[in-house]
Design a protein around this motif. Structure first.
Motif, short mmCIF file in Angstrom:
data_model
loop_
_atom_site.label_atom_id
_atom_site.label_comp_id
_atom_site.label_asym_id
_atom_site.label_seq_id
_atom_site.Cartn_x
_atom_site.Cartn_y
_atom_site.Cartn_z
N ASP A 44 0.82 -1.21 0.00
CA ASP A 44 0.00 0.00 0.00
C ASP A 44 0.85 1.26 0.00
OD1 ASP A 44 1.05 -0.35 2.50
OD2 ASP A 44 -0.82 0.02 3.59
N THR A 45 2.15 1.12 -0.31
CA THR A 45 3.05 2.27 -0.35
C THR A 45 3.92 2.19 -1.60
OG1 THR A 45 4.88 1.19 0.83
CG2 THR A 45 3.18 2.24 2.17
N THR A 46 4.71 3.25 -1.80
CA THR A 46 5.59 3.29 -2.97
C THR A 46 6.97 2.70 -2.69
OG1 THR A 46 6.35 5.51 -2.35
CG2 THR A 46 4.45 5.36 -3.86
N SER A 47 7.22 2.32 -1.45
CA SER A 47 8.54 1.82 -1.07
C SER A 47 8.39 0.58 -0.21
CB SER A 47 9.31 2.90 -0.30
OG SER A 47 10.48 2.39 0.28
N THR A 73 5.23 -2.68 -5.29
CA THR A 73 4.85 -1.44 -4.62
C THR A 73 4.11 -0.51 -5.60
OG1 THR A 73 6.99 -0.44 -5.15
CG2 THR A 73 6.79 -1.55 -3.03
N LEU A 74 3.44 0.49 -5.05
CA LEU A 74 2.70 1.45 -5.86
C LEU A 74 3.65 2.45 -6.52
CD1 LEU A 74 -0.23 2.35 -3.41
CD2 LEU A 74 -0.20 0.57 -5.18
N TYR A 75 3.18 3.09 -7.59
CA TYR A 75 3.93 4.17 -8.22
C TYR A 75 3.67 5.50 -7.52
CZ TYR A 75 4.21 0.75 -12.01
OH TYR A 75 4.43 -0.39 -12.75
N GLU A 76 2.46 5.64 -6.94
CA GLU A 76 2.08 6.85 -6.22
C GLU A 76 1.39 6.45 -4.92
OE1 GLU A 76 0.35 10.08 -8.91
OE2 GLU A 76 0.02 8.27 -10.10
N GLU A 77 1.56 7.28 -3.89
CA GLU A 77 0.98 6.97 -2.59
C GLU A 77 -0.54 7.03 -2.61
OE1 GLU A 77 2.29 5.87 0.09
OE2 GLU A 77 4.43 6.09 -0.34
N ASN A 78 -1.15 6.11 -1.83
CA ASN A 78 -2.60 6.13 -1.55
C ASN A 78 -3.47 6.10 -2.81
OD1 ASN A 78 -2.55 6.51 1.49
ND2 ASN A 78 -1.33 8.27 0.84
N GLN A 79 -3.03 5.39 -3.83
CA GLN A 79 -3.80 5.27 -5.06
C GLN A 79 -4.50 3.92 -5.11
OE1 GLN A 79 -4.26 7.76 -7.40
NE2 GLN A 79 -3.23 8.99 -5.83
N ALA A 80 -5.76 3.89 -4.65
CA ALA A 80 -6.50 2.64 -4.58
C ALA A 80 -6.73 2.02 -5.96
CB ALA A 80 -7.84 2.87 -3.88
N ASP A 81 -7.08 2.84 -6.94
CA ASP A 81 -7.33 2.32 -8.29
C ASP A 81 -6.05 1.74 -8.89
OD1 ASP A 81 -9.99 2.99 -8.21
OD2 ASP A 81 -9.74 4.90 -9.25
N GLN A 82 -4.93 2.37 -8.60
CA GLN A 82 -3.65 1.86 -9.09
C GLN A 82 -3.35 0.49 -8.47
OE1 GLN A 82 0.67 3.25 -8.06
NE2 GLN A 82 -0.21 4.71 -9.51
N ARG A 96 -1.31 -17.36 -8.74
CA ARG A 96 -2.41 -18.24 -8.34
C ARG A 96 -3.09 -17.75 -7.07
NH1 ARG A 96 -0.62 -24.16 -7.80
NH2 ARG A 96 -2.80 -24.29 -7.17
N ALA A 97 -2.43 -16.83 -6.36
CA ALA A 97 -3.02 -16.21 -5.18
C ALA A 97 -2.38 -14.83 -5.01
CB ALA A 97 -2.80 -17.06 -3.94
N LEU A 98 -3.13 -13.92 -4.39
CA LEU A 98 -2.67 -12.55 -4.19
C LEU A 98 -2.69 -12.21 -2.71
CD1 LEU A 98 -4.82 -10.88 -7.01
CD2 LEU A 98 -2.36 -11.37 -7.13
N VAL A 99 -1.80 -11.30 -2.32
CA VAL A 99 -1.78 -10.74 -0.97
C VAL A 99 -1.81 -9.23 -1.13
CG1 VAL A 99 -0.51 -10.53 1.19
CG2 VAL A 99 -0.44 -12.69 -0.09
N ALA A 100 -2.66 -8.56 -0.36
CA ALA A 100 -2.76 -7.10 -0.49
C ALA A 100 -2.86 -6.45 0.88
CB ALA A 100 -3.97 -6.72 -1.34
N ALA A 101 -2.09 -5.38 1.06
CA ALA A 101 -2.29 -4.45 2.17
C ALA A 101 -3.13 -3.32 1.58
CB ALA A 101 -0.97 -3.93 2.71
N ALA A 102 -4.42 -3.40 1.75
CA ALA A 102 -5.35 -2.56 0.99
C ALA A 102 -5.19 -1.07 1.27
CB ALA A 102 -6.79 -2.97 1.29
N VAL A 103 -5.12 -0.29 0.20
CA VAL A 103 -5.16 1.17 0.31
C VAL A 103 -6.55 1.60 0.73
CG1 VAL A 103 -4.96 3.34 -0.96
CG2 VAL A 103 -3.32 1.50 -1.39
N ASP A 104 -7.56 0.97 0.14
CA ASP A 104 -8.96 1.33 0.41
C ASP A 104 -9.78 0.04 0.33
OD1 ASP A 104 -11.69 2.08 0.10
OD2 ASP A 104 -11.08 4.06 -0.56
N GLU A 105 -10.29 -0.42 1.48
CA GLU A 105 -11.05 -1.67 1.49
C GLU A 105 -12.32 -1.59 0.65
OE1 GLU A 105 -10.04 0.01 4.20
OE2 GLU A 105 -9.73 -1.33 5.90
#
Length: 324
Positions: A44-47, A73-82, A96-105
């Motif tokens: 959920d971050t750029t780094s 990692t993200l290209y920009e901070e707090n970009q849920a759509d990205q 086959r499976a994903l793990v996410a620290a969601a920016v926006d649930e």
């Protein structure tokens, strides 16, 4: 040589050849190949600087459970759509499976409802209904906020002013942490000021400067996220005058910089969770999810309040400085 002896020698040679083939090739008995499970983790971050211990746990689990793990990692901070786009891309690339620290649930839940993401997903740090995800791994940041605020109250003068420093944008994990802090401060009747900031920390700096002049007052600062905690620690470390007026800096996170500043006394206390275990369990559950094994309930990891003296405690040292 007699015929019987010649036959025995021939059979013995054939037996040796047979043993050689068994030990060095799969022509006779094919060894079962271990299936490798592709798993992608989208942060959920750029780094990845706030995921150091998490990645150590992730790598350990990848070896144990035969997973091929990609950390994105993200290209920009707090970009849920990205983040949703990245999850879809990793899915298309064979995860086959994903793990996410969601920016926006909320945005993630909509993507799952719209079938944009069809492979199993493990959610880390935040929560969605269990029928939407394969597993939820988290710590209770509301309780973490309550713990931090209560420690700050107990360790400081009753008349001290409380400032809550946070980034310009926030996710639900930060909001729950903030709600936990404010619930305690309001209950205890403490005065509190919320300060948002830019990434450069100029608003934090000007707020701290105002404590010296014209206010000449003492304050305690609670940082809502690791980046805000690091930024504030840098500001305080550069001025003994600032440290005179800021009686305590508190926050959360386990980065090397945060732990170093805690050891130096710039940061007075932090709330942490076991990031190594969080990374390890996320990969383990992702591999299980790829095999259609899901969790029935969220797994909530405990959180701990750490002060300088605890850095030498073997129990906490193993958690804060894990070795793969």
């Amino acid at each position: 040589m007699k015929t019987r002896e010649k036959l025995f020698v021939a059979l013995y040679v054939l037996f040796l050849v047979f043993l050689y083939l068994l030990s060095s090739t799969d022509l006779i008995i094919k060894e079962r190949r271990q299936e490798v499970c592709p798993v992608s983790i989208v942060a959920d971050t750029t780094s990845d600087e706030y995921y150091v211990n998490f990645k150590k746990g992730m790598d350990q689990a990848a070896m144990e459970f035969h997973a091929d793990v990609r950390f994105v990692t993200l290209y920009e901070e707090n970009q849920a759509d990205q983040q949703i786009e990245m999850l879809m891309r990793e899915q298309q690339d064979g995860a086959r499976a994903l793990v996410a620290a969601a920016v926006d649930e909320t945005r993630l839940e909509k993507a799952l409802a719209d079938k944009q993401i069809s492979v199993p997903i493990v959610l880390v740090g935040t929560e969605l209904p269990m029928d939407k995800v394969a597993a939820v791994l988290m710590t209770d940041t509301y309780e973490m906020g309550k713990t931090l605020a209560q420690k700050a109250i107990d360790e400081n003068d009753p008349n001290v002013m409380f400032y809550v420093f946070g980034g310009k944008k926030e996710n639900s994990k930060v909001r729950r942490f903030y709600d936990g802090i404010t619930s305690v401060l309001e209950k205890e009747g403490r005065t509190m000021v919320r300060v948002n900031d830019t990434e450069e920390g100029e608003t934090f700096r000007s707020t701290i400067e105002s404590l010296v002049y014209p206010k000449s007052m003492e304050a305690v600062i609670l940082a809502l996220d690791p980046r805000s905690l690091e930024t504030t620690a840098d500001i305080l470390a550069g001025s003994s005058v600032y440290q005179t007026y800021v009686k305590g800096l508190y926050g959360r996170g386990t980065t090397v910089k945060i732990l170093n500043e805690l050891d130096r006394g710039i940061i007075r206390g932090i709330c942490v969770t076991d990031e190594f275990s969080l990374g390890y369990l996320s990969v383990r559950q992702a591999v299980a999810a790829a095999k259609n094994q899901t969790m029935q309930d969220p797994l909530i990891l405990p959180n701990y309040y750490i002060e300088k003296a605890d850095l030498r405690n073997p129990e906490y040292e193993k958690m804060l400085y894990p070795i793969e």
